[in-house]
Design an enzyme around this catalytic site. Structure first.
Site, PDB file in Angstrom:
ATOM      1  N   ASP A   1     144.618 -23.839  38.399  1.00 37.02           N
ATOM      2  CA  ASP A   1     143.903 -24.371  39.544  1.00 37.02           C
ATOM      3  C   ASP A   1     144.908 -25.143  40.386  1.00 37.02           C
ATOM      4  O   ASP A   1     145.662 -25.974  39.869  1.00 37.02           O
ATOM      5  CB  ASP A   1     142.781 -25.313  39.065  1.00 37.02           C
ATOM      6  CG  ASP A   1     141.536 -25.206  39.916  1.00 37.02           C
ATOM      7  OD1 ASP A   1     141.666 -25.275  41.149  1.00 37.02           O
ATOM      8  OD2 ASP A   1     140.435 -25.052  39.351  1.00 37.02           O
TER       9      ASP A   1
ATOM     10  N   ASP B   1     141.908 -24.577  45.225  1.00 32.27           N
ATOM     11  CA  ASP B   1     140.779 -25.463  45.482  1.00 32.27           C
ATOM     12  C   ASP B   1     140.590 -25.732  46.984  1.00 32.27           C
ATOM     13  O   ASP B   1     141.554 -26.092  47.674  1.00 32.27           O
ATOM     14  CB  ASP B   1     141.055 -26.791  44.762  1.00 32.27           C
ATOM     15  CG  ASP B   1     139.842 -27.673  44.651  1.00 32.27           C
ATOM     16  OD1 ASP B   1     138.881 -27.270  43.995  1.00 32.27           O
ATOM     17  OD2 ASP B   1     139.862 -28.778  45.230  1.00 32.27           O
TER      18      ASP B   1
ATOM     19  N   GLU C   1     139.432 -20.755  47.203  1.00 27.66           N
ATOM     20  CA  GLU C   1     138.063 -21.243  47.317  1.00 27.66           C
ATOM     21  C   GLU C   1     137.842 -21.578  48.787  1.00 27.66           C
ATOM     22  O   GLU C   1     138.499 -22.454  49.332  1.00 27.66           O
ATOM     23  CB  GLU C   1     137.861 -22.494  46.454  1.00 27.66           C
ATOM     24  CG  GLU C   1     136.400 -22.893  46.378  1.00 27.66           C
ATOM     25  CD  GLU C   1     136.163 -24.341  45.959  1.00 27.66           C
ATOM     26  OE1 GLU C   1     135.045 -24.640  45.532  1.00 27.66           O
ATOM     27  OE2 GLU C   1     137.069 -25.179  46.096  1.00 27.66           O
TER      28      GLU C   1
ATOM     29  N   HIS D   1     131.882 -23.974  37.722  1.00 24.84           N
ATOM     30  CA  HIS D   1     131.700 -25.361  37.269  1.00 24.84           C
ATOM     31  C   HIS D   1     131.010 -26.253  38.305  1.00 24.84           C
ATOM     32  O   HIS D   1     130.748 -27.415  38.020  1.00 24.84           O
ATOM     33  CB  HIS D   1     133.060 -25.951  36.910  1.00 24.84           C
ATOM     34  CG  HIS D   1     133.953 -26.065  38.103  1.00 24.84           C
ATOM     35  ND1 HIS D   1     134.424 -24.952  38.782  1.00 24.84           N
ATOM     36  CD2 HIS D   1     134.425 -27.139  38.778  1.00 24.84           C
ATOM     37  CE1 HIS D   1     135.149 -25.353  39.815  1.00 24.84           C
ATOM     38  NE2 HIS D   1     135.177 -26.670  39.838  1.00 24.84           N
ATOM     39  N   ASP D   2     130.761 -25.725  39.502  1.00 24.21           N
ATOM     40  CA  ASP D   2     130.094 -26.512  40.547  1.00 24.21           C
ATOM     41  C   ASP D   2     128.656 -26.061  40.779  1.00 24.21           C
ATOM     42  O   ASP D   2     127.968 -26.616  41.640  1.00 24.21           O
ATOM     43  CB  ASP D   2     130.826 -26.361  41.895  1.00 24.21           C
ATOM     44  CG  ASP D   2     132.226 -26.943  41.864  1.00 24.21           C
ATOM     45  OD1 ASP D   2     132.449 -27.928  41.126  1.00 24.21           O
ATOM     46  OD2 ASP D   2     133.100 -26.412  42.577  1.00 24.21           O
TER      47      ASP D   2
HETATM   48  C1  GLC Z   1     136.216 -27.857  44.626  1.00 24.80           C
HETATM   49  C2  GLC Z   1     136.039 -27.906  43.140  1.00 24.80           C
HETATM   50  C3  GLC Z   1     135.156 -29.072  42.808  1.00 24.80           C
HETATM   51  C4  GLC Z   1     135.830 -30.335  43.286  1.00 24.80           C
HETATM   52  C5  GLC Z   1     136.206 -30.251  44.754  1.00 24.80           C
HETATM   53  C6  GLC Z   1     137.200 -31.298  45.114  1.00 24.80           C
HETATM   54  O1  GLC Z   1     135.046 -27.572  45.288  1.00 24.80           O
HETATM   55  O2  GLC Z   1     135.571 -26.697  42.658  1.00 24.80           O
HETATM   56  O3  GLC Z   1     134.865 -29.152  41.435  1.00 24.80           O
HETATM   57  O4  GLC Z   1     134.990 -31.425  43.080  1.00 24.80           O
HETATM   58  O5  GLC Z   1     136.796 -29.029  45.098  1.00 24.80           O
HETATM   59  O6  GLC Z   1     138.445 -31.033  44.540  1.00 24.80           O
END
Ligand code: GLC
Ligand code: CA
Length: 561
Positions: free
Chosen positions: A99, A201, A255, A331-332
């Site tokens: 990540d 991320d 992402e 995980h979100d």
């Molecule tokens: C992304 C991650 C999340 C995190 C956010 C800030 O959306 O998947 O878990 O809280 O970024 O890093």
């Protein structure tokens, strides 16, 4: 010759290290725990393991707040443990994707500690500092994704700094070439170690609009933060590709909240030299048909027709020009069987398999989130004390302050809190689900003890074995990877049907996305009859006849002579 697009027929498995497996009796998952379970993952058949962040971190946001990119979080182990994990994964033919969290760091990162010291510190411009407005209020109305203003006042130098997430996650200033150099150096360091890729991320947020305008000024649909898909993001990614990614055999997925089909082609176009694929969020954002007033908190899942329309838009939109990534949870997000399927005991297994069939037969690279392959369901927590996630806790507090009833807030969290996906991986039916032998950092849900890896590995009719089969099919059938997607039965209220075609081969996918008995349209029955389809995978033992049973999923394979 090695296949340049090796990640196209790969299946990715996401590990949330904190919740995967504890090896040293402290109730927290760790790297050695992951190494212990590599044979399980190999047996499942996945190709790439994506690890949520494992770097040194004060854990304000479970590792998404990094204080040192080149060392391992103390709770997770040591760099030697990491090297062993990497080697052991490679020995089994699996790859490791890291990540990469570079929209922000932790406020405890050395760069930020320096940056906040004085206005002329060499690291000052590593972050985004601004004076308040004429009344001393924050420079604009941007909100943090975790609630409240996105600006934090800092006494030392009497300025605000920007944090799109928690105030312990200050945003890096990508306009500063020194920031970019430092990030590329760090990425190179990991690539030299032999890692195989990056999940980036919130990478669509790194480029801020000049002047940091409010959303309504820009008219981009966001009232607050305008950092989504900003003006220089593609330029930065091309630079990153040129300086780092192009030099290694790595796979990348960005992402990308706030990115649509048209801009996805910039990020993940087959010839744009940025990323290999992106995560888009439209499908998990919630139904647009059902009105809701608390953002994601009281939203409901997209209905099948909405999901079908959205998938079709992305499948057709990227065909031949870019590559999709496929996911229903992570995980979100809440667990997919609870959100999109039906987690009542009677339907859980069947609907989990139906959803898996839907996703794995689309065109793109599928991502499995730990426990999804067991049909794990939402946490079902009903007390605020059970929650750990910063976003959930902030929302609870904010809504309380606004006078929203406790019961209502708890029902929101129960449905969509990120903790739904963060409960310990269920390995067996012992007290702490075989995750640990001591009380884990987050509770094991009270749900059915039979949802666990040990039992599912024994039972050939389990969700686990179904995923295993799907993964195997992807590895052996080119049409599953390369076949062109076409929607059939576009208006059917319950059946989602589509085909994939590649040369002389064709797949017909039929999914009853409901708990009703549904008659199969005659044209489809005729087609199955006349083409002599072979059943590739089916979530019922007994043959399908004229009626599809609740959550029935079946895939036929035709080959033209
Ligand atoms: C992304 C991650 C999340 C995190 C956010 C800030 O959306 O998947 O878990 O809280 O970024 O890093
Ligand atoms: Ca541990």
């Amino acid at each position: 010759m090695e296949n340049k697009n090796w990640w196209k027929d790969a299946v990715v498995y996401q590990i949330y290290p904190r919740s995967f497996k504890d090896s040293n009796h402290d109730g927290i998952g760790d790297l050695n725990g992951i190494t212990e379970k590599l044979d399980y993952l190999k047996n499942l058949g996945v190709d790439i393991l994506w690890l949520s962040p494992i770097y040194q971190s004060p854990n304000d946001d479970n590792g998404y707040d990094i204080s040192d990119y080149r060392s391992i979080m103390t709770e997770f182990g040591t760099m030697e443990d990491f090297d062993r994990l990497l080697e052991q994964a490679h020995n089994r033919g699996m790859k490791l994707m890291m990540d990469l969290v570079v929209n922000h760091t932790s406020d405890e990162h050395h760069w930020f500690k320096e940056s906040r010291k004085s206005k002329d510190n060499p690291f000052r411009d590593f972050y985004i500092w601004r004076d308040g407005d004429e009344n001393g209020n924050p420079p604009n109305r941007w909100e943090s994704c975790f609630k409240g203003s996105a600006w934090e006042w800092d006494e030392t130098t009497e300025q605000y700094y920007l944090h799109s997430f928690s105030k312990k996650q200050p945003d890096l200033n990508w306009e500063n070439p020194k920031v970019r150099d430092a990030v590329y150096d760090m990425m190179t360091w990991w690539c030299e170690k032999g890692i195989d890729g990056f999940r980036m991320d919130v990478i669509s947020m790194i480029s801020k609009y000049p002047g940091l305008p409010d959303g309504d000024e820009l008219g981009n649909g966001y009232t607050g933060n305008t950092s989504f898909d900003g003006p220089r993001v593609n330029e930065f990614l091309r630079e990153m590709n040129d300086r780092v990614l192009s030099k290694y055999k790595v796979v990348t997925v960005g992402e990308c909240p706030g990115v649509d089909v048209a801009s996805a082609k910039n990020y993940a176009g087959l010839d744009t030299k940025e990323l290999n694929m992106i995560f888009q969020f439209e499908t998990v954002e919630g139904s647009r048909l059902v009105p809701h007033s608390y953002g994601k908190w009281d939203s409901v899942a997209m209905t099948m027709p909405e999901l079908r329309e959205n998938f079709t838009k992305w499948q057709k939109g990227l065909e031949g020009s870019a590559w999709n990534s496929l996911f229903l949870d992570n995980h979100d997000q809440p667990r997919c069987v609870s959100r999109f399927g039906n987690d009542a005991p009677k339907y859980r297994v069947r609907s989990a398999k139906m959803l898996a069939t839907m996703l794995h037969f689309l065109k793109g690279t599928p991502y499995i989130y730990e426990g999804e392959e067991l049909g794990m369901m939402n946490a079902g927590f009903s007390r605020i004390e059970d929650y750990r996630d910063i976003e959930s806790l902030n929302v609870y507090r904010e809504m309380k302050d606004q006078g929203v009833e406790e019961e209502k807030i708890l029902s929101f969290l129960k449905a969509v809190s990120r903790d739904n996906a963060r409960t310990p991986m269920q390995w067996d039916d012992t007290e702490y689900a075989g995750f640990s032998d001591t009380m884990p950092w987050i509770r094991v849900p009270d749900n059915d003890k039979s949802i666990n890896a040990a039992e599912e590995q024994e039972d050939t009719d389990s969700v686990f074995h179904y995923y295993r089969k799907l993964i195997h099919l992807r590895h052996t059938l080119p049409v599953m990877v390369d076949g062109v997607y076409d929607l059939i039965l576009p208006d059917h209220p319950q059946i989602y049907g589509y085909t994939r075609t590649f040369g002389r081969e064709k797949l017909l996918i039929l999914l009853n996305y409901s708990k009703d008995q549904v008659k199969v349209p005659q044209e489809i029955l005729d087609q199955i009859q006349s083409c002599q389809g072979r059943v590739l995978i089916h979530n019922y033992q007994e043959e399908m006849e004229e009626v599809m049973r609740p959550y029935e999923a079946i895939v036929y394979h035709f080959t033209e002579d």
